[in-house]
Design a protein around this motif. Structure first.
Motif, PDB file in Angstrom:
ATOM      1  N   ASN A  51       2.478   1.124  -3.713  1.00 48.05           N
ATOM      2  CA  ASN A  51       1.543   1.064  -4.844  1.00 48.05           C
ATOM      3  C   ASN A  51       0.114   1.152  -4.316  1.00 48.05           C
ATOM      4  O   ASN A  51      -0.651   0.198  -4.331  1.00 48.05           O
ATOM      5  CB  ASN A  51       1.754  -0.245  -5.613  1.00 48.05           C
ATOM      6  N   PRO A  52      -0.297   2.329  -3.845  1.00 50.63           N
ATOM      7  CA  PRO A  52      -1.614   2.438  -3.200  1.00 50.63           C
ATOM      8  C   PRO A  52      -2.786   2.279  -4.171  1.00 50.63           C
ATOM      9  O   PRO A  52      -3.878   1.882  -3.753  1.00 50.63           O
ATOM     10  CB  PRO A  52      -1.593   3.837  -2.588  1.00 50.63           C
ATOM     11  N   LYS A  53      -2.618   2.561  -5.438  1.00 49.18           N
ATOM     12  CA  LYS A  53      -3.739   2.483  -6.371  1.00 49.18           C
ATOM     13  C   LYS A  53      -4.234   1.046  -6.525  1.00 49.18           C
ATOM     14  O   LYS A  53      -5.440   0.812  -6.561  1.00 49.18           O
ATOM     15  CB  LYS A  53      -3.323   3.030  -7.729  1.00 49.18           C
ATOM     16  N   GLN A  54      -3.338   0.102  -6.624  1.00 51.09           N
ATOM     17  CA  GLN A  54      -3.742  -1.272  -6.866  1.00 51.09           C
ATOM     18  C   GLN A  54      -4.044  -2.055  -5.581  1.00 51.09           C
ATOM     19  O   GLN A  54      -4.799  -3.029  -5.613  1.00 51.09           O
ATOM     20  CB  GLN A  54      -2.640  -2.022  -7.631  1.00 51.09           C
ATOM     21  N   THR A  55      -3.510  -1.652  -4.500  1.00 48.49           N
ATOM     22  CA  THR A  55      -3.580  -2.496  -3.291  1.00 48.49           C
ATOM     23  C   THR A  55      -4.332  -1.855  -2.139  1.00 48.49           C
ATOM     24  O   THR A  55      -4.352  -2.413  -1.043  1.00 48.49           O
ATOM     25  CB  THR A  55      -2.148  -2.825  -2.818  1.00 48.49           C
ATOM     26  N   ARG A  56      -4.977  -0.701  -2.328  1.00 49.27           N
ATOM     27  CA  ARG A  56      -5.657  -0.051  -1.205  1.00 49.27           C
ATOM     28  C   ARG A  56      -6.783  -0.920  -0.654  1.00 49.27           C
ATOM     29  O   ARG A  56      -6.841  -1.203   0.540  1.00 49.27           O
ATOM     30  CB  ARG A  56      -6.185   1.314  -1.646  1.00 49.27           C
ATOM     31  N   TYR A 114       0.833  -1.206   0.000  1.00 49.00           N
ATOM     32  CA  TYR A 114       0.000   0.000   0.000  1.00 49.00           C
ATOM     33  C   TYR A 114       0.865   1.252   0.000  1.00 49.00           C
ATOM     34  O   TYR A 114       0.545   2.248  -0.672  1.00 49.00           O
ATOM     35  CB  TYR A 114      -0.927  -0.006   1.210  1.00 49.00           C
TER      36      TYR A 114
END
Length: 1096
Positions: free
Chosen positions: A545-550, A542
């Motif tokens: 790579n917050p966009k994919q794993t939030r 997160y």
């Protein structure tokens, strides 16, 4: 020793056993006895046997009771019945009773107290074993009331003549101290007395008592330190262990560290001395100080114990060298420790633990023995793990290829635990030796495709540690490991892969989110350690790579929020607060730095030996073995900065050895400096020195006998001493001229009369040392670089000086006579060349007519006074097919070896046909025995008897000599058993030597008994004849008519055998004593003589 029995399995002939009337008779190991051994009726039978009047029944009952005790069965109910027999007259019964009482005296204290008076009387028993057993039982009664009695008994035993009793007293001291610690001061006095004992049997027990009662009283060891070091080799094995451990602690408090400052000396020094820096005072203070002579004495005397058969002794010496020896000498123990690896697996485990601990600091010690630590297929798992630890510690750049090749073969083992340890060892080698890191990493990656799941799981864990220590990430390896997540089931391996994906998520941005998605599906069924790593992976993904794993991260947090493990719930609550701060806390400083917190650079794991922290414990101790402080463990004291006063270990020499007495002999004799070595001392030989000593001794006796009165001898001695000093002063310039190359000249004699001190020495070493002055020795040292030609000139000059001596000179040795070319016989008696009388320079009897013989000089071999004619049948004519074989002991040494006993074999042909080819076949002898064959008989005619003599070395035992007799192709088994009296050889000696040796053979080496003489054995002649018939001994001429003495020795071991018989005047009984260092022989010989004297 016992007076009526022995330790052999044979039952004494005097025991009368009536098994027919014994309801409890039968085999000890019979099925009926095993089934009802715990039954009350059986105990009742044993009680009846103990109450019997027959010693045989009592002895059998005690044997059975001791057998029950040895098997762990409770025999305490029999205590009242057993303790009554402590007053038994049978020695064998009494011994077993004491063994039982030692076991149960503490449990049955009240009943044992009733027999205190009996134990006190036994302390005065003439048999040393009974005295020791009584003291042992007395110290086993744990009642404070008898403390004064125990103290008195210990003090009396401390001064006992028997070392065995004194040893038992030392063992009783710790028991009394534990019972009443207030007796410590009195016990210290007893310990001080026992520590001064010079008997090796007592020393070890005395040190044990010292360690138990007063280990802080180091002052008691000072004056006994050198004695303990010198006796260390001769002490029993377990005493050696105790003494070595005590001396290790002593050395740590009394000597300085031999390795202090040695680290500074290892640094590189300038090649040229001019470039060296001037050392200041601080640097000089750090330099290693010379080793104390007492420190060196301990190391030198402990070194031979490395060859001991006892593993504890070898380990004790190893820890001694490890803790107090110079670093350069510790490697001496490596070979001895490696030798112990051939012992039992329990010993191997302890030795390997110590080797693993030592190898962490000193790899070079065991590197030459690398192959000794290779794992065998028969080794148990814990031994394999220890060997892997040692191999990993010994890994260096030079031998790593050999070790890795060996590790590669271990991976295919069926022992899963051993394979896992091997993979961990490969990882340690890779992290410690950078040159092979890539090679080991590629090998571990190849193991990821192994079929064995445990191998793959352990490889993943090790690869994770290696990747963490690498500066450059290995993307391909991480990707390959991520693909194995579906197949690997080991929790630690799955957790390691998840940690790698989270730590290096920027290297695999496409793989890590997909792995997290799969892990979220199986989160509930994973182990706790895997769940924690899933939380860590979700948090790191997160943050990067917050966009994919939030959403995926929030889902994992929600799952962890309701987990059953509180650790997982707390971890999820903490990380959620940092990653997803609640409303109103967005400006939280921790939340702003969350990325730095979770993605910070981690230090690489330090892979070191698990034995590295064991240095805090003393080597070869229980605490070192279990890596924890055991009860009673004491830390080794540190070395002192300055050594304490070494004079406390000095022991005053006896007055007879003082320099004043040494340099002032009672008779006129020129002192001969022995310690000062001359320039040519290397050319002398031990034979020359022995000849000089012999000639000096003979000349002393001659001068004493020739002197007319003491005044004249003293005046002549003064004149000789003055002339000697003048000759010494003139010898120095002459010696200088001879060494410098001048012509050698004969030195003129100043006195025509010979000196009373003896002849000159015949060797160049002796002639050069006769000057005896410091100036001469200094001058010799300055001329140490002269040529060989000058040396030859000096030898020639010495020979000329000897040849120039006039014939009137007294006391010339045989070597002087051989060098003298004149045919004139000597004017005085000289030593004779009589090898049969004891040596090259033995004085003639005429030169010492009135001087008494030295001790032991009268002991000479003699011939037998009685030759038995009785024969023993070895093979009867029926079994031998007409051949009868008998034997007879001739009581003469065999020609092949003096250790052998001659046995005459008579072969009689009772048949009607000839018997051919009689010879000795295979021999079936006990270890240590030997047999010399007789000459084979080709033909034995009917009604004919032929004799043959064989030699048998019975090795001083009564075991039969077994061999096969081959007769015409047939084989007959022959057994020859020698009576104990035929194993002896007679010795001639005087009464003084007999008494002297009898005193030396007291205690356990003496057997005594009383015999009632028959009516025909009351005069001296009949007694002597009976002893001659029984044993091959020789009568010793005695000054008293009340005692008869006989001397001899064993044929094989040459051990002295002394027999003495008291002649009764009015009584019918005679006392017999047999002294021999071999107790079995003395015990059996006593029985034979007693039975012979009882016969009419």
């Amino acid at each position: 020793m016992s007076t009526g029995g022995s330790y052999s399995n044979e039952r004494p002939p005097t025991v009368d056993v009536d098994y027919a009337a014994d309801p409890a008779s039968g085999s000890f190991f019979s099925t009926e006895f095993k089934k009802c051994s715990l039954d009350d009726n059986k105990h009742e039978d044993l009680k009846q046997m103990l109450d019997s009047n027959k010693d045989g029944l009592k002895l059998e009952a005690m044997k059975r009771i001791i057998g029950m005790v040895a098997k762990g069965r409770d025999a305490s109910e029999l205590f009242p019945a057993v303790v009554k027999n402590v007053v038994s007259a049978n020695l064998e019964v009494k011994k077993l009773v004491y063994v039982y009482l030692v076991r149960y005296a503490e449990e049955q204290q009240d009943l044992a107290l009733l027999s205190i008076s009996t134990f006190q009387r036994a302390l005065k028993d003439p048999n040393q074993l009974i005295r020791a057993c009584a003291l042992r039982v007395l110290s086993s009664i744990r009642v404070p009331v008898i403390v004064p009695i125990m103290m008195l008994a210990i003090k009396d035993a401390m001064t006992d003549m028997s070392p065995y009793v004194r040893k038992t007293a030392a063992h009783a001291i710790p028991k009394l101290y534990n019972l009443d610690p207030e007796q410590k001061e009195e016990l210290i006095q007893v310990i001080e007395k026992l520590l001064s004992d010079k008997t090796t049997l007592v020393v070890g027990s005395a040190v044990m008592a010292f360690e138990e009662v007063c280990p802080e009283r180091i002052d008691l060891i000072h004056k006994n330190y050198r004695k303990l070091c010198n006796l260390l080799v001769d002490v029993e094995e377990w005493g050696q262990v105790i003494i070595i451990n005590m001396l290790t602690r002593y050395a740590r408090t009394q000597f300085v560290d031999p390795n202090a400052g040695s680290e500074d000396d290892d640094r590189e020094r300038p090649f040229y001395e001019d470039d060296e820096e001037i050392e200041d005072d601080e640097t000089l203070a750090k330099r290693p100080k010379p080793m104390d002579p007492d420190h060196r004495l301990l190391l030198r005397n402990a070194k031979p114990l490395l060859q001991s058969r006892n593993a504890a002794v070898v380990l004790g010496v190893a820890q001694l060298y490890q803790h107090i020896a110079p670093r350069t000498e510790v490697s001496l123990v490596a070979r001895a420790l490696v030798r112990l690896l051939r012992s039992h697996r329990e010993i191997q485990a302890v030795v390997l633990t110590n080797i693993a601990s030592m190898s962490t600091r000193r790899k070079d010690m065991f590197e030459p023995y690398l192959k000794s630590f290779f794992v065998r297929s028969s080794d148990p798992t814990h031994i394999k793990a220890l060997k892997l630890e040692v191999l990993t510690n010994l890994a260096t750049d030079t031998n790593i290829s050999v070790i890795l090749r060996e590790f590669q073969t271990y991976i295919g083992s069926s022992d899963k635990e051993f394979v896992a340890a091997t993979i961990q060892a490969i990882g340690r080698c890779a992290s410690n030796i950078r040159e092979v890191t890539d090679t080991c990493l590629s090998g571990l990656v190849s193991l990821l495709s192994n079929r064995d799941e445990s191998v793959v799981g352990e490889s993943v864990v090790v690869i994770r540690k290696l990747l963490q220590s690498e500066t450059v990430g290995h993307k391909d390896i991480i990707s390959h490991m991520a693909r194995l997540m579906d197949n690997i089931k080991i929790p630690m391996a799955r957790a390691s892969i998840l940690w790698l994906l989270g730590e290096y998520c920027d290297k695999v941005p496409k793989i890590a989110p997909d792995v997290l998605r799969k892990m979220a599906k199986t989160f509930i069924s994973e182990d706790d350690i895997v769940k924690l790593q899933i939380l860590t992976l979700a948090t790191k993904l997160y943050l990067t790579n917050p966009k994919q794993t939030r959403l995926l991260c929030q889902y994992v947090y929600n799952l962890a929020k309701y987990d059953t493990n509180y650790d997982i719930r707390d971890r999820a609550r903490l990380t959620r607060a940092l990653v997803f701060p609640s409303q109103g806390h967005e400006d939280n400083k921790l939340a702003k730095h969350a990325k730095k917190i979770f993605l910070a650079t981690k230090p690489p794991p330090v892979q070191q030996s698990s034995f590295k922290d064991r240095d805090q414990f003393q080597l070869s101790t229980l605490s070192h073995l279990i890596n924890a402080r055991a009860t009673g463990y004491q830390d080794l004291p540190p070395f002192p900065e300055e050594a304490p006063d070494p004079t406390v270990r000095y022991v005053e020499l006896p007055a007879s050895f003082t320099p004043e007495n040494h340099h002032k002999p009672s008779h006129p004799k020129k002192s001969k400096p022995q310690k000062m070595k001359s320039f040519y001392s290397d050319e002398s030989s031990p034979e020359d020195e022995s000849e000089d000593d012999a000639s000096d001794s003979s000349s002393d006796s001659d001068s004493d006998s020739d002197s007319s009165d003491s005044d004249s001898s003293e005046s002549s001695s003064d004149e000789d001493n003055e002339s000697d000093s003048e000759e010494e002063e003139e010898e120095e310039p002459r010696f200088k001229r001879k060494v410098s190359g001048g012509s050698s000249k004969k030195r003129p004699e100043k006195h025509g009369v010979s000196q009373s001190s003896g002849s000159e020495d015949t060797d160049s070493s002796s002639s050069s040392s006769s000057s005896g002055s410091e100036s001469s020795s200094d001058e010799e040292a300055e001329n140490s670089e002269d040529s060989d030609e000058d040396v030859k000139k000096k030898k020639k000059s010495d020979r000329e000086q000897r040849n120039s001596v006039p014939q009137g000179r007294g006391n010339r040795s045989n070597l002087d006579l051989l060098l003298d070319l004149d045919d004139t016989p000597p004017a005085m008696d000289t030593p004779l060349l009589t090898p049969s009388l004891g040596g090259l320079l033995t004085p003639s009897p005429s030169s010492q007519p009135s001087q008494p013989l030295p001790p032991g000089a009268s002991i000479q071999p003699a011939s037998a006074k009685f030759v038995p004619t009785v024969t023993q049948e070895l093979l009867n004519r029926i079994s031998g097919g007409g051949l009868a074989v008998a034997c007879r002991f001739t009581r003469s040494p065999h020609l092949y070896s003096p250790r052998m006993t001659s046995v005459e074999l008579s072969f009689t042909n009772n048949g009607s046909e000839e018997i051919r080819d009689i010879s000795v076949g295979s021999k079936k002898l006990a270890p240590g025995m030997a047999l010399h064959e007789f000459a084979g008989i080709a033909v034995l005619s009917p009604d004919t008897t032929l004799n043959g003599t064989i030699g048998v070395d019975f090795n001083d035992t009564t075991q039969p000599a077994m061999f096969d007799l081959v007769v015409g192709g047939r084989t007959f088994s022959i057994n020859i058993t020698a009576p104990i009296g035929e194993l002896l050889m007679p010795l001639a000696m005087n009464e003084g030597d007999f008494n002297l040796n009898q005193i030396k053979l007291r205690g356990m080496n003496e057997q005594c008994g009383v015999v009632s003489l028959s009516s025909g054995n009351k005069d001296i002649k009949s007694l002597v004849n009976r002893v001659y018939e029984t044993a091959n001994l020789l009568q010793v001429q005695c000054s008293s008519n009340d005692i008869v003495k006989f001397g001899g020795q064993t044929a094989s071991g040459k051990a002295l055998v002394l027999v003495s018989l008291s002649l009764p005047q009015d009584e019918q009984e005679s006392t017999i004593s047999v002294n021999c260092e071999k107790m079995v022989i003395s015990s059996m010989l006593l029985k034979e003589i007693k039975s012979a004297l009882k016969r009419d």
